[in-house]
Design a protein around this motif. Structure first.
Motif, PDB file in Angstrom:
ATOM      1  N   ALA A   1      41.961  48.646  39.634  1.00 32.78           N
ATOM      2  CA  ALA A   1      40.623  48.048  39.625  1.00 32.78           C
ATOM      3  C   ALA A   1      40.252  47.572  38.226  1.00 32.78           C
ATOM      4  O   ALA A   1      39.732  46.460  38.046  1.00 32.78           O
TER       5      ALA A   1
ATOM      6  N   LEU B   1      39.360  43.669  37.270  1.00 34.88           N
ATOM      7  CA  LEU B   1      38.086  43.334  36.640  1.00 34.88           C
ATOM      8  C   LEU B   1      38.294  42.693  35.276  1.00 34.88           C
ATOM      9  O   LEU B   1      37.483  41.877  34.826  1.00 34.88           O
TER      10      LEU B   1
ATOM     11  N   PRO C   1      31.456  40.820  36.450  1.00 36.34           N
ATOM     12  CA  PRO C   1      31.841  40.968  37.858  1.00 36.34           C
ATOM     13  C   PRO C   1      30.653  41.332  38.736  1.00 36.34           C
ATOM     14  O   PRO C   1      29.810  42.138  38.348  1.00 36.34           O
TER      15      PRO C   1
ATOM     16  N   ALA D   1      33.696  42.784  44.600  1.00 36.40           N
ATOM     17  CA  ALA D   1      35.148  42.805  44.767  1.00 36.40           C
ATOM     18  C   ALA D   1      35.490  43.189  46.192  1.00 36.40           C
ATOM     19  O   ALA D   1      34.710  43.853  46.877  1.00 36.40           O
TER      20      ALA D   1
ATOM     21  N   ALA E   1      34.939  50.343  39.923  1.00 35.68           N
ATOM     22  CA  ALA E   1      34.047  49.220  40.208  1.00 35.68           C
ATOM     23  C   ALA E   1      32.587  49.637  40.034  1.00 35.68           C
ATOM     24  O   ALA E   1      31.769  48.880  39.494  1.00 35.68           O
TER      25      ALA E   1
ATOM     26  N   CYS F   1      29.917  46.728  39.743  1.00 39.01           N
ATOM     27  CA  CYS F   1      30.455  45.718  40.659  1.00 39.01           C
ATOM     28  C   CYS F   1      30.494  46.281  42.077  1.00 39.01           C
ATOM     29  O   CYS F   1      31.052  47.354  42.313  1.00 39.01           O
TER      30      CYS F   1
ATOM     31  N   VAL G   1      31.694  46.714  45.934  1.00 35.71           N
ATOM     32  CA  VAL G   1      32.945  46.586  46.676  1.00 35.71           C
ATOM     33  C   VAL G   1      32.589  46.414  48.138  1.00 35.71           C
ATOM     34  O   VAL G   1      31.934  47.279  48.729  1.00 35.71           O
TER      35      VAL G   1
ATOM     36  N   MET H   1      42.516  44.164  43.701  1.00 35.71           N
ATOM     37  CA  MET H   1      41.225  43.620  44.124  1.00 35.71           C
ATOM     38  C   MET H   1      41.160  42.118  43.886  1.00 35.71           C
ATOM     39  O   MET H   1      41.780  41.597  42.953  1.00 35.71           O
TER      40      MET H   1
ATOM     41  N   VAL I   1      38.166  39.652  42.827  1.00 35.60           N
ATOM     42  CA  VAL I   1      36.867  39.877  42.187  1.00 35.60           C
ATOM     43  C   VAL I   1      36.150  38.546  41.975  1.00 35.60           C
ATOM     44  O   VAL I   1      36.764  37.555  41.554  1.00 35.60           O
TER      45      VAL I   1
END
Length: 333
Positions: free
Chosen positions: A88, A92, A102, A105, A132, A137, A139, A154, A156
Motif C-alpha cells: 500500500a 501511494l 491520495p 484506492a 491507507a 485515503c 479504500v 492497489m 490509487v
C-alpha cells in the motif's frame, strides 16, 4: 486443499518491485503508445511519454488535476500484514511522487486459492487498509483473481495542483539531488527470502509514507522528482536525466544505506532485477572509480523507496546535482 504456510516469500518467483519487467524490455513494449494524438485539448498533463510515476489529467472547470496510478507485486516479506502495508505504501508513493494527495484506492489481489489460506490474504488486505487510513485515503473494495502466485497492491486515485506538479522532465542544471530514504531494501529482502532473517529496518523504511517528503519538496519549491523503486536509484535517475535533458552527478559517498545492506551485497544476496538494472544504465553511466559493490547498491531494486528530488528537501541528504547535458547521462564520483 489449503496448507500451513511458514514462508510466504517462497511462493513467489521474485520479491516486491524486483519482480518488475526489466526497464529496457518494458520501454520496447510501450514504445509509440503515447496518448498525444487522442488528447487534442492537452488535458493529459503527465502520461506515458517520459515514464513518469503516475498519470495526471486536468479536470476542465476545476482547480484540481486527477492523479491515477496502480502498483502490485509478489510477497517481499513473509509476514502477510507487513507485505500488505508495504504494498500500500508503495502504491501511494506514486501519487506523492508527482506532488499529489491520495483520495481513494481499490485493492488488487491475486491469490492461489487452492494452495494458500485466505487468512493470509485477509492479513495482507488489513495491512493495506491500515496504511491507507494513515494516509487519509479511502479504500473502496477492489478486484481479485485466482492466480498461481500471490500478488497484492492497489490502484490509487488522487488530486494535485496542476501548476505545482513534481515531474521527471523538469530538472535543470544547478539543482541539487536529494534522496529521502536510504537504499538497500532490495538486497536485504533478497537475504530475507533466502535465509528467513528478518530486517526490521527494511520493513520500517518500506512502510514509511512519502507524504511528508512530498509536501516538504513542494514547500521548498521543487518541481522535479521521482520515486526510487524497482529500477533502482540509477535507473530512475537515468529516466529523470534523459527526460530533462541533463547529466546527473551522484556523490556515492553521500548516498545513505540501510544497516546490513553492504554486507548483504558482499554475501551475494543480489537479485536478478538489480543486475538487470545495472546492465541497463551502464552504457549511459560514467562510474569513475566506483567499485562493483557500490554500483550494485546504486542499482539495487527498491520496494517502496524514497523520493529523489531535484532540489533541497529539509532533513534529507543531498546526494548529487544536475549539470548541463554531457556525454554520459549519469556520472558517479
Amino acid at each position: 486443499m489449503t496448507v500451513t504456510v511458514e514462508r510466504l516469500t517462497q511462493y513467489a518467483h521474485g520479491g516486491g518491485c524486483a519482480c518488475k519487467i526489466p526497464p529496457g524490455e518494458l520501454e520496447d513494449v510501450v514504445a509509440g503508445l503515447t496518448a498525444a494524438p487522442r488528447d487534442p485539448n492537452g488535458e493529459l498533463l503527465v502520461g506515458l511519454d517520459t515514464g513518469d510515476d503516475a498519470a495526471v489529467v486536468r479536470m476542465p472547470g476545476s482547480p484540481d488535476a486527477v492523479v491515477a496510478t496502480a502498483d502490485f507485486f509478489t510477497p517481499v516479506v513473509d509476514d502477510p500484514y507487513d507485505w500488505g502495508r508495504i504494498a500500500a505504501a508503495n502504491a501511494l508513493s506514486d501519487v506523492y511522487a508527482v506532488g499529489g494527495r491520495p483520495l481513494v484506492a481499490v485493492n488488487l489481489l491475486a491469490w492461489p486459492r487452492d494452495v494458500l489460506p485466505f487468512d493470509l490474504a485477509r492479513e495482507a488486505l488489513r495491512g493495506g487498509l491500515d496504511v491507507a487510513a494513515l494516509a487519509g485515503c479511502h479504500v473502496g473494495g477492489g478486484h481479485s483473481v485466482d492466480d498461481p502466485e500471490p500478488k497484492y497492491g492497489m490502484a490509487v486515485t488522487g488530486v494535485a495542483d496542476p501548476d505545482r506538479l513534481l515531474r521527471n522532465d523538469t530538472g535543470a542544471p544547478g539543482l541539487p539531488l536529494t534522496l529521502t530514504k536510504p537504499l538497500g531494501v532490495g538486497v536485504l529482502n533478497n537475504r530475507h527470502k533466502s535465509t528467513g532473517e528478518v530486517f526490521p529496518q527494511a520493513v520500517a523504511a518500506m512502510t514509511a509514507l512519502n507524504r511528508d517528503a512530498s509536501a516538504a519538496a513542494l514547500a521548498a519549491g521543487a518541481r522535479c522528482a521521482t520515486d526510487v523503486t524497482g529500477f533502482g536509484l540509477l535507473g530512475h535517475l537515468y529516466k529523470l536525466a534523459r527526460a530533462s535533458g541533463v547529466t546527473a552527478v551522484v556523490d556515492a559517498a553521500a548516498v545513505p544505506y540501510l544497516d546490513g545492506a553492504r554486507e548483504a551485497v558482499r554475501d551475494g544476496f543480489v537479485s536478478g532485477g538489480t543486475r538487470r538494472n545495472l546492465g541497463w544504465v551502464a552504457p549511459h553511466t560514467d562510474f569513475g572509480a566506483a567499485d562493483e559493490e557500490t554500483r550494485l547498491l546504486l542499482a539495487d531494486a527498491q520496494t517502496s523507496g524514497g523520493l529523489l528530488v531535484a532540489g533541497e528537501v529539509p532533513g534529507h541528504p543531498v546526494v548529487g546535482e544536475l549539470r548541463p547535458a554531457a556525454e554520459s547521462a549519469i556520472v558517479v564520483r
